[in-house]
Scaffold this active site. Structure first.
Site, PDB file in Angstrom:
ATOM      1  N   LYS A 110      -7.175   5.481   3.332  1.00 26.56           N
ATOM      2  CA  LYS A 110      -7.664   4.738   2.724  1.00 26.56           C
ATOM      3  C   LYS A 110      -7.892   3.049   2.675  1.00 26.56           C
ATOM      4  O   LYS A 110      -8.986   2.665   1.426  1.00 26.56           O
ATOM      5  CB  LYS A 110      -6.628   5.387   1.308  1.00 26.56           C
ATOM      6  CG  LYS A 110      -4.923   4.524   1.628  1.00 26.56           C
ATOM      7  CD  LYS A 110      -4.329   4.675   0.486  1.00 26.56           C
ATOM      8  CE  LYS A 110      -2.940   3.834   1.013  1.00 26.56           C
ATOM      9  NZ  LYS A 110      -3.111   2.024   0.637  1.00 26.56           N
ATOM     10  N   THR A 111      -7.127   2.254   3.088  1.00 24.62           N
ATOM     11  CA  THR A 111      -7.459   0.939   3.252  1.00 24.62           C
ATOM     12  C   THR A 111      -8.685   0.961   4.097  1.00 24.62           C
ATOM     13  O   THR A 111      -9.445  -0.499   3.480  1.00 24.62           O
ATOM     14  CB  THR A 111      -6.290   0.637   4.613  1.00 24.62           C
ATOM     15  OG1 THR A 111      -5.003   0.919   3.873  1.00 24.62           O
ATOM     16  CG2 THR A 111      -6.789  -1.027   4.665  1.00 24.62           C
ATOM     17  N   ASP A 162      -4.629  -0.928  -4.920  1.00 29.17           N
ATOM     18  CA  ASP A 162      -3.875   0.077  -3.976  1.00 29.17           C
ATOM     19  C   ASP A 162      -2.430   0.769  -4.211  1.00 29.17           C
ATOM     20  O   ASP A 162      -1.866   0.287  -4.611  1.00 29.17           O
ATOM     21  CB  ASP A 162      -3.671  -0.673  -2.572  1.00 29.17           C
ATOM     22  CG  ASP A 162      -3.017   0.028  -1.450  1.00 29.17           C
ATOM     23  OD1 ASP A 162      -3.678   1.632  -1.454  1.00 29.17           O
ATOM     24  OD2 ASP A 162      -3.367  -0.263  -0.396  1.00 29.17           O
ATOM     25  N   GLU A 163      -2.153   1.686  -3.872  1.00 30.59           N
ATOM     26  CA  GLU A 163      -0.944   2.457  -4.016  1.00 30.59           C
ATOM     27  C   GLU A 163      -0.269   2.536  -5.256  1.00 30.59           C
ATOM     28  O   GLU A 163       0.454   2.434  -6.040  1.00 30.59           O
ATOM     29  CB  GLU A 163       0.007   1.777  -3.481  1.00 30.59           C
ATOM     30  CG  GLU A 163      -0.234   1.707  -1.926  1.00 30.59           C
ATOM     31  CD  GLU A 163       0.031   2.659  -1.245  1.00 30.59           C
ATOM     32  OE1 GLU A 163       1.189   4.082  -2.123  1.00 30.59           O
ATOM     33  OE2 GLU A 163       0.017   2.555  -0.030  1.00 30.59           O
ATOM     34  N   GLN A 205       3.613  10.635  -2.512  1.00 26.97           N
ATOM     35  CA  GLN A 205       3.419   9.713  -2.261  1.00 26.97           C
ATOM     36  C   GLN A 205       3.932   8.477  -3.070  1.00 26.97           C
ATOM     37  O   GLN A 205       4.839   7.653  -2.661  1.00 26.97           O
ATOM     38  CB  GLN A 205       2.886   8.877  -0.898  1.00 26.97           C
ATOM     39  CG  GLN A 205       2.417  10.145  -0.409  1.00 26.97           C
ATOM     40  CD  GLN A 205       1.890   9.498   1.463  1.00 26.97           C
ATOM     41  OE1 GLN A 205       2.205   8.450   1.752  1.00 26.97           O
ATOM     42  NE2 GLN A 205       0.347   9.452   0.992  1.00 26.97           N
ATOM     43  N   ARG A 251       4.722  10.362   8.202  1.00 30.31           N
ATOM     44  CA  ARG A 251       4.939   8.678   9.213  1.00 30.31           C
ATOM     45  C   ARG A 251       4.525   8.987  10.709  1.00 30.31           C
ATOM     46  O   ARG A 251       4.267   7.626  11.562  1.00 30.31           O
ATOM     47  CB  ARG A 251       6.062   7.663   9.366  1.00 30.31           C
ATOM     48  CG  ARG A 251       6.694   7.392   7.746  1.00 30.31           C
ATOM     49  CD  ARG A 251       5.375   7.296   7.140  1.00 30.31           C
ATOM     50  NE  ARG A 251       4.698   7.670   6.177  1.00 30.31           N
ATOM     51  CZ  ARG A 251       3.802   7.293   5.828  1.00 30.31           C
ATOM     52  NH1 ARG A 251       3.397   6.561   5.841  1.00 30.31           N
ATOM     53  NH2 ARG A 251       3.477   8.143   5.243  1.00 30.31           N
TER      54      ARG A 251
END
Length: 788
Positions: free
Chosen positions: A48-49, A240-241, A271, A629
């Protein structure tokens, strides 16, 4: 000239096309979407980044002015990485013009431009949590309230919650339910504390972290011309997020995007784990209702983890009912099974983690930084730390005491804050008599009373000390005047010096360096080293600012940078250490090998988060975040018993372990023997009538506890010995190689050398000096020693 500019533009566009061709089809679609609202649901490890970065670069290549793009993140680290990537594509000069950063840093910048409209100075101080708590504690004390009822941390959390939900002091008093709730909690004066806190912050020219959002909302709602100005400025907004945004952040973004509707949000409802901070998952779930005709894109290919990890995580999160539809998948190798380990106690759990890390390093030449240990609560780190220390494995705790929260650092920063904003009450009270200059608490209390009486700051009272009768002697008055003169001299120097030169001068002139030099203790030396490191950091900041247009590395720039640090920004992850952190802090990070410890009911999921389905689903999302993670290998550990408040209590495996499909896991330890827990107490049946029992003559007068098990039973017990970790019977012979001078290893104390052996039979002992300096006498029939 025009042709040259066109040539540069074409070259950049060609370069961008090369970057975009690196994307998969799912990633390309949102990058190339120009106009209108869009939402990108990005699964864990789906890139996504990269999508956000290339989308910004693509907009700029189409002619969108970089000044018209606003990009909001949740950590400065993420913003820096994105800006660095964009600079590589479109050039550093254009990248500098982007409004990119955390919500707090971007809106702090906006507020400094517009602060006069709200009555704040442009150089307002930003209070961190410690500053807020200190001020609230002072107010509680001044009001004569019971500090055990009005606990300053709880009060601060309450006020923070009000602000994040846009409940101002006025709104609080207009809401009878809130007032009644505080009265029922036997804290009826919360509203007064809140009001005094807001007034004192305003008088001190200070905003806390929550104010940065609350005051931005106030600015955009009270001043339509300001809203119109920034709506026109920010024609393209990227967030973002988005699943982590709270109500206050949601309203700011909605107001700014209302005019052009060119808003792109990226996130993953699976998330969303920050409801305790006010994050509202409905913001992302309802995005398409808020923005009619919004396009939705899904990034479902995971590039981070093995197939086993991805599919195991999917099998768990599928148990949540409230979620957006998506199917995360990967083309990565299947990888190893997720390993589940059962320990008897949390100490044994720590030893398993440490020994596994050690063995993996030896077998596969891995670095310490390849490993992370995640836990639900900070208190779980102790057993892990003990075990890692005994194995000489270096580690770093994320979210531990920040460098900038250490006392000596806060002392230096207190002086620097006072130079920028002499109205800063908390900074002034911190440094006015440190190092000691004869201005005691009684004098400070008189200054506070006078400041409150006149409606002025303490510093203003001190500036006019000759005209105010505080009933202090001439010596104290002179010391106050000298302090004011010193701060004003620093302010004059601040106009010419950069942050480093000024900070170096302040540490010498105030006597701080001399204070620590006089203290020859190890603690004093450490404080000296910390101040030296602070000065190094300021110098590094000043050098870095030389690359920034219109920056001179000034004190106000440095202080803003420090004030807006996030937990991840404080982490020194570049060092070769095992990372220890709570799962909440692990979000956005990744490691080749991850241990998730404490997988037990009432711990994970937490006993405090199982009252409703929504709470339990957030705990499950938290486990999903933890598991994803891991890149190559995940370990899940739980214990049969764990210490809680000093008592050893039984533990039950977490329900999340059962929710993982069996085909993805490998149990390193056999299932624990089932132990029936009686549903009724035996006491309810009363005493046994012994006269009704058949009298039997005992066949053996030896008490059962002293009976020797038969050989068949002994064989079974010996097989269990490695799992139980204790010798069976009284004839457990010590290792024949055990002798004075032998090198041994103990599961709890680590490696050591045998100094002495004494006693005979069951009383035989060994005196051992371990590498941590401890000397222990261990009974050999019980000691778990391995001769090296």
């Amino acid at each position: 000239m025009a042709n040259f500019t066109l040539l540069i533009f074409v070259l950049k566009k060609n370069s961008l096309e090369q970057y975009i061709n690196e994307l998969n089809e799912a990633q390309k679609a949102p990058v190339l979407h120009k106009e209108g609202p869009l939402m990108v649901i990005a699964g864990a490890g789906s890139g996504k980044t990269r999508v956000l970065t290339y989308r910004i670069a693509y907009l700029m290549s189409l002619g969108v002015d970089s000044f018209n793009i606003l990009s909001l993140t949740f950590t400065n680290k993420a913003a820096r990485e994105m800006k660095h990537r964009i600079a590589q594509i479109v050039g550093a000069s254009e990248a500098k013009n982007l409004w990119m950063g955390t919500f707090h840093s971007v809106f702090a910048k906006l507020l400094r431009f517009e602060s006069d409209k709200l009555g704040y100075p442009s150089n307002f101080t930003i209070y961190d949590t410690q500053d807020s708590q200190r001020l609230i504690a002072s107010i509680i004390k001044e009001m004569g309230l019971d500090k055990d009822v009005y606990k300053y941390k709880q009060v601060q959390n309450r006020i923070s919650s009000y602000k994040n939900n846009l409940i101002t002091v006025k709104a609080y008093y207009n809401n009878p339910e809130l007032v009644e709730a505080d009265a029922m909690a036997k804290r009826p004066r919360i509203g007064e504390i809140y009001e005094k806190y807001v007034d004192r912050c305003f008088k001190a020219g200070a905003m806390d972290f929550d104010d940065l959002l609350l005051r931005t909302n106030e600015l955009l709602n009270r001043f339509p011309e300001v809203l119109a100005k920034y709506q026109d400025r920010f024609r393209y907004i990227l967030v973002d997020e988005y699943q982590d945004t709270n109500h206050s952040q949601y309203l700011i973004v909605k107001a700014l995007a209302d005019r052009f509707q060119n808003i792109c949000v990226v996130g993953d409802d699976a998330q969303s784990i920050y409801s305790f901070r006010g994050a509202n998952i409905s913001n992302i779930l309802n995005f398409q209702k808020d923005y009619k005709g919004a396009a939705m894109y899904r990034l479902e290919q995971n590039y981070r983890s093995t197939r086993n990890i991805v599919e195991a995580a999917n099998s768990v999160i599928a148990n949540n009912k409230n979620q957006l539809e998506k199917n995360v998948w990967t083309q990565n190798d299947p990888g190893g099974a997720i390993k589940i380990h059962r320990s008897i106690t949390d100490a044994e759990e720590g030893r398993f983690v440490a020994s596994t890390i050690f063995e993996e390093q030896m077998q596969h030449q891995l670095m310490n930084r390849d490993f992370a240990v995640l836990y639900r609560t900070n208190s779980q780190s102790r057993a892990i730390e003990d075990a890692l220390r005994k194995r000489d494995i270096p580690y770093f705790i994320y979210g531990g005491l920040s460098f900038y929260q250490r006392k000596e650092i806060k002392d230096v920063l207190g002086y620097l804050r006072l130079i920028l904003n002499p109205k800063d009450e908390e900074a002034l009270k911190r440094v006015i008599n440190y190092p000691a200059r004869g201005i005691g608490n009684t004098t400070v209390d008189k200054l506070v009373v006078a400041a409150n009486h006149y409606g002025r700051s303490i510093f203003e009272v001190m500036e006019n000390i000759a005209r105010i009768d505080l009933k202090i002697n001439s010596g104290t008055r002179r010391k106050l005047e000298d302090f004011v003169t010193m701060i004003k001299s620093f302010q004059i120097m601040n106009e010419e010096m950069d942050a480093f030169a000024l900070a170096e001068h302040v540490t010498k002139k105030t006597g701080l360096l001399l204070e620590f030099k006089k203290d020859g203790t190890p603690e004093g030396i450490t404080r000296m080293q910390n101040i030296e490191e602070l000065l190094n950091g300021i110098q590094d900041f000043v050098e870095g600012q030389k690359e920034v247009a219109d920056s001179r590395g000034s004190l106000d720039e440095f202080m803003e940078d420090v004030a807006l640090l996030t937990d991840q920004d404080n982490a020194t992850g570049d060092e070769d250490r095992v990372a220890l952190m709570t799962i909440h802090l692990a979000k956005g990070l990744e490691f080749p090998h991850v241990f998730i410890v404490g997988m037990e009911e009432d711990l994970f999921p937490s006993a405090m988060s199982m009252n409703t389905r929504s709470e339990l689903e957030e705990e499950r999302r938290l486990f999903y975040v933890a598991l994803t993670r891991a890149e190559k290998q995940a370990y899940l550990t739980y214990t049969v018993s764990r210490y809680r408040w000093g008592k050893l209590v039984d533990a039950e495996p977490s329900r999340f372990l059962e929710e993982i499909d069996d085909k993805y896991i490998e149990n390193l330890t056999p299932a624990a023997n089932y132990k029936f827990k009686p549903l009724l107490s035996g006491d309810i049946f009363g005493e046994v009538d012994k006269s009704r029992l058949r009298q039997q003559k005992p066949t053996n007068t030896t008490p059962p506890s002293h009976k020797r098990p038969n050989e068949g039973t002994m064989r079974k017990l010996r097989k269990l010995k490695p799992a139980l970790g204790t010798p069976i019977g009284n004839k457990a012979a010590p290792d024949p190689n055990l002798a004075v001078g032998a090198q041994v290893e103990h599961g709890r104390f680590g490696k050591g050398e045998v100094l002495k052996i004494e006693g005979v039979g069951n009383d035989k002992k060994a005196e051992i000096k371990f590498q941590n300096g401890q000397v222990k006498k261990l009974l050999l029939r019980f000691a778990k020693l391995e001769v090296l």
